[in-house]
Every structure is written in C-alpha cells, then in structure tokens.
Design a protein around this motif. Structure first.
Motif, PDB file in Angstrom:
ATOM      1  N   TRP A   1     -10.840   3.477  14.414  1.00  0.00           N
ATOM      2  CA  TRP A   1     -11.678   3.246  13.235  1.00  0.00           C
ATOM      3  C   TRP A   1     -12.971   2.521  13.593  1.00  0.00           C
ATOM      4  O   TRP A   1     -14.041   2.838  13.049  1.00  0.00           O
ATOM      5  CB  TRP A   1     -10.887   2.454  12.195  1.00  0.00           C
ATOM      6  CG  TRP A   1      -9.855   3.298  11.516  1.00  0.00           C
ATOM      7  CD1 TRP A   1      -8.522   3.369  11.796  1.00  0.00           C
ATOM      8  CD2 TRP A   1     -10.090   4.237  10.460  1.00  0.00           C
ATOM      9  NE1 TRP A   1      -7.901   4.284  10.974  1.00  0.00           N
ATOM     10  CE2 TRP A   1      -8.832   4.833  10.138  1.00  0.00           C
ATOM     11  CE3 TRP A   1     -11.217   4.636   9.748  1.00  0.00           C
ATOM     12  CZ2 TRP A   1      -8.694   5.795   9.161  1.00  0.00           C
ATOM     13  CZ3 TRP A   1     -11.076   5.600   8.753  1.00  0.00           C
ATOM     14  CH2 TRP A   1      -9.835   6.170   8.466  1.00  0.00           C
ATOM     15  N   VAL A   2     -12.878   1.561  14.500  1.00  0.00           N
ATOM     16  CA  VAL A   2     -14.094   0.852  14.931  1.00  0.00           C
ATOM     17  C   VAL A   2     -15.086   1.825  15.546  1.00  0.00           C
ATOM     18  O   VAL A   2     -16.296   1.742  15.304  1.00  0.00           O
ATOM     19  CB  VAL A   2     -13.738  -0.273  15.939  1.00  0.00           C
ATOM     20  CG1 VAL A   2     -14.996  -0.799  16.639  1.00  0.00           C
ATOM     21  CG2 VAL A   2     -13.037  -1.413  15.221  1.00  0.00           C
ATOM     22  N   LYS A   3     -14.578   2.779  16.325  1.00  0.00           N
ATOM     23  CA  LYS A   3     -15.455   3.735  16.993  1.00  0.00           C
ATOM     24  C   LYS A   3     -16.163   4.618  15.967  1.00  0.00           C
ATOM     25  O   LYS A   3     -17.356   4.911  16.099  1.00  0.00           O
ATOM     26  CB  LYS A   3     -14.640   4.598  17.953  1.00  0.00           C
ATOM     27  CG  LYS A   3     -15.395   4.996  19.197  1.00  0.00           C
ATOM     28  CD  LYS A   3     -15.783   3.781  19.997  1.00  0.00           C
ATOM     29  CE  LYS A   3     -16.606   4.162  21.216  1.00  0.00           C
ATOM     30  NZ  LYS A   3     -17.158   2.974  21.892  1.00  0.00           N
ATOM     31  N   VAL A   4     -15.448   5.049  14.937  1.00  0.00           N
ATOM     32  CA  VAL A   4     -16.067   5.866  13.897  1.00  0.00           C
ATOM     33  C   VAL A   4     -17.153   5.081  13.171  1.00  0.00           C
ATOM     34  O   VAL A   4     -18.276   5.566  12.989  1.00  0.00           O
ATOM     35  CB  VAL A   4     -15.017   6.360  12.873  1.00  0.00           C
ATOM     36  CG1 VAL A   4     -15.707   7.041  11.703  1.00  0.00           C
ATOM     37  CG2 VAL A   4     -14.052   7.335  13.529  1.00  0.00           C
ATOM     38  N   VAL A   5     -16.820   3.859  12.760  1.00  0.00           N
ATOM     39  CA  VAL A   5     -17.761   3.045  11.999  1.00  0.00           C
ATOM     40  C   VAL A   5     -19.003   2.716  12.828  1.00  0.00           C
ATOM     41  O   VAL A   5     -20.136   2.854  12.360  1.00  0.00           O
ATOM     42  CB  VAL A   5     -17.087   1.742  11.505  1.00  0.00           C
ATOM     43  CG1 VAL A   5     -18.111   0.810  10.883  1.00  0.00           C
ATOM     44  CG2 VAL A   5     -15.993   2.075  10.494  1.00  0.00           C
ATOM     45  N   SER A   6     -18.809   2.299  14.086  1.00  0.00           N
ATOM     46  CA  SER A   6     -19.955   1.924  14.913  1.00  0.00           C
ATOM     47  C   SER A   6     -20.838   3.125  15.221  1.00  0.00           C
ATOM     48  O   SER A   6     -22.074   3.015  15.237  1.00  0.00           O
ATOM     49  CB  SER A   6     -19.494   1.256  16.210  1.00  0.00           C
ATOM     50  OG  SER A   6     -18.712   2.141  16.995  1.00  0.00           O
ATOM     51  N   ALA A   7     -20.224   4.293  15.449  1.00  0.00           N
ATOM     52  CA  ALA A   7     -21.010   5.504  15.715  1.00  0.00           C
ATOM     53  C   ALA A   7     -21.820   5.906  14.482  1.00  0.00           C
ATOM     54  O   ALA A   7     -23.000   6.264  14.584  1.00  0.00           O
ATOM     55  CB  ALA A   7     -20.089   6.644  16.139  1.00  0.00           C
ATOM     56  N   LEU A   8     -21.191   5.828  13.300  1.00  0.00           N
ATOM     57  CA  LEU A   8     -21.893   6.188  12.063  1.00  0.00           C
ATOM     58  C   LEU A   8     -23.014   5.198  11.742  1.00  0.00           C
ATOM     59  O   LEU A   8     -24.087   5.603  11.274  1.00  0.00           O
ATOM     60  CB  LEU A   8     -20.911   6.256  10.891  1.00  0.00           C
ATOM     61  CG  LEU A   8     -20.032   7.509  10.839  1.00  0.00           C
ATOM     62  CD1 LEU A   8     -18.978   7.373   9.747  1.00  0.00           C
ATOM     63  CD2 LEU A   8     -20.878   8.765  10.590  1.00  0.00           C
ATOM     64  N   ILE A   9     -22.787   3.913  12.007  1.00  0.00           N
ATOM     65  CA  ILE A   9     -23.851   2.925  11.787  1.00  0.00           C
ATOM     66  C   ILE A   9     -25.069   3.277  12.635  1.00  0.00           C
ATOM     67  O   ILE A   9     -26.213   3.180  12.191  1.00  0.00           O
ATOM     68  CB  ILE A   9     -23.345   1.504  12.107  1.00  0.00           C
ATOM     69  CG1 ILE A   9     -22.371   1.038  11.030  1.00  0.00           C
ATOM     70  CG2 ILE A   9     -24.515   0.521  12.201  1.00  0.00           C
ATOM     71  CD1 ILE A   9     -21.683  -0.278  11.342  1.00  0.00           C
TER      72      ILE A   9
END
Length: 308
Positions: A68-76
């Motif tokens: 989930w962190v990877k998804v959020v950081s990539a989208l940011i």
C-alpha cells in the motif's frame, strides 16, 4: 535467465513481452492526454480500492503495508508531476524540488526494506505477503547502492516542462548513467525483497520505463517510471496475476544470483557517484544548485528532443 529464474518457457516469455508492451501502451496514452491521466490516476484508484475492500479484487500484496505504501507514494509522485506539467506550479522554482524529494523518499523506503530483510530473514522465509525472501550481505551492498542513487540526483533545479502538446516533465541532468544505475539498483532490490514478482515488478516495468525514455520521449524517464510504477502497483494490488500458468516464473533463490545482482548494482552506482564527484571537481559545479552535465551529449540530446 536460468541463473536467476526457473519456469521461463516460450509462453511465459511471450507473456512477459505482452506485459511490458501493455504498460508501455498505458504509459503513452496517459502521457499524451491530460484527461486520460486524470481517469487513470485519479478515478481508477478509487474504483480499485472499492473493489479490493468490498468486491472480488485483491491479491496477497494488498495484505502488506509495503504494498500500500508503494501505491500511495507512486501516485503522489504522479500527482505532483501532473501539477508541474499542467498548472502554473511548473513555473515556480520551488516545484523542481518535489521530483527529487519524492524519488528520494521512494528509494529510502526500499533501502529500509533491504535492511529489514537483512536483519529479519536469515533463511528462506515466506513473509506476510506470500513473498519468499532471504537476507544476506547482498542486502547491505544494495542498500548502499540505493543511498548512492539518492546522492547522485543532480541538477533538479533544471527540471522543466517540454514545449509540445504532451507537456512532459523533463529532467535534462538525469542522464543515461543515472537511469542505468537506478535500473540496476531497483532490479536488485526487487529481486532481493519482492522476489516472487521480481520478473514483473522488477525487470518488466523497469525495462518498460527505459524503453519509454529512449524510444518515445527522451528526458522524461522519472515521469515514465512514476506512471508505469503506479499502474503496475494498482494492478498487482487488485489482481493476483501470477496464479496464471504463464506468469509462474519464480527466482532460483540462490545466493549466487542474489549476490551477483547486488554486486553489479553496487559497483555501477559507485561509478556513477565517482563520475559525479569528478565532474563537480573538474567543472567547479554544485549538483544541488546547478545542472552539472550540461557538457554531455545526453544532456544536449534531451534539450533538442524537447525543443528546449
């Protein structure tokens, strides 16, 4: 790839090619259209989250905090780049600090995971996300390489928007040396820490970003990387695609394979760091306040390709 993987046959090879081509296609249509970008990166994530929590979507990756962190950081990262590209924010000098900051944070997350694997998993172990990992010296080598990929982020003050219809975010000082160094480091990281999916989460999407950089739009590698990573992260959280037979290509989990990838990553990134120091000394330039590779062919080609 027999040294690194087992189960790679004709059908899985063509599946990998189709996988890379699909993400290249999605990256291109989102890169060329603001409307499609909004649909893919703003609307689609909401739909997928609903599907994961209340519907039939979901995969083992979605059961780990790191997924989930990877998804959020990539989208940011994608959202920040879209603001730079499509709003007046891109005209502000401080905006150039965001791409360097978000990339550094993204790398730091991976460095932390390398150290966590080294400290926690001394033998082959399946973690909470169903990923088989094994800690060793290779984690330390690649963690150092990751730190070097942060230190060698130069000339971000020169980030600008291309003067064409797609309005891509261009980082001229991010030359081929950095792109290759990062690609080697990230592939080694994924092989070390997300091994089960490393052919796809590593090799596949990294090669897609490199192809996008040198075959479709030069100078926009970080934008390509962020978009492709975001698309893949959303996909992997939503679909357990490796249950399909043609995607069941798994690492060999040998110490030789783990050490080889990390050693290559380490040596190359030490070289990139050394060249940066040499350039700083010879040209008397500051990588934080100036672009330092303006003398290189790579830099000049990037400017020409984007009418800058």
């Amino acid at each position: 790839m027999g040294f690194l993987y087992e189960g790679l046959n004709a059908s899985s090879f063509f599946a990998l090619i189709a996988f890379i081509a699909a993400f290249l296609f999605l990256n291109e249509i989102t890169r060329r259209s603001k409307i499609v970008s909004i649909i893919m990166f703003c609307v689609l994530p909401l739909v997928l989250v609903v599907g994961i929590f209340f519907g039939p979507l979901g995969s083992p990756t979605g059961r780990t905090w790191f997924g989930w962190v990877k998804v959020v950081s990539a989208l940011i990262g994608v959202y920040g780049f879209m603001l730079i590209r499509f709003t007046k924010l891109g005209e502000k000098k401080f905006a150039a600090y965001f791409p360097a900051a978000i990339l550094s944070i993204n790398i730091a997350e991976a460095v932390y995971r390398e150290l966590q694997v080294f400290a926690t998993y001394k033998t082959l172990t399946v973690d909470a996300g169903g990923i088989t990992v094994m800690g060793g010296t290779w984690n330390i080598l690649n963690a150092i390489a990751g730190i070097l990929t942060i230190l060698t982020l130069t000339g971000f003050v020169g980030i600008r928007v291309s003067k064409d219809k797609s309005r891509d975010m261009i980082w001229p000082d991010m030359t081929w040396m950095y792109v290759i160094g990062y690609t080697l480091w990230n592939y080694a990281y994924v092989y070390n820490c997300i091994s089960t999916r490393s052919l796809y989460a590593g090799f596949g999407i990294l090669i897609a970003a490199v192809i996008a950089e040198y075959a479709f739009k030069r100078g926009a590698w970080l934008q390509h990387r962020a978009q492709i990573l975001s698309l893949y992260a959303m996909f992997s959280l939503s679909v357990d695609f490796q249950t399909a037979s043609y995607f069941k290509v798994l690492p060999t989990y040998t110490e030789g394979g783990l050490m080889t990838l990390s050693a290559v990553s380490f040596v190359f990134n030490v070289g990139v760091f050394a060249y940066m120091l040499y350039t700083m000394y010879k040209k008397k330039v500051n990588p934080v306040t100036q672009e330092i590779y303006v003398h290189t062919t790579s830099y000049k080609k990037t400017l020409t390709a984007n009418s800058l």
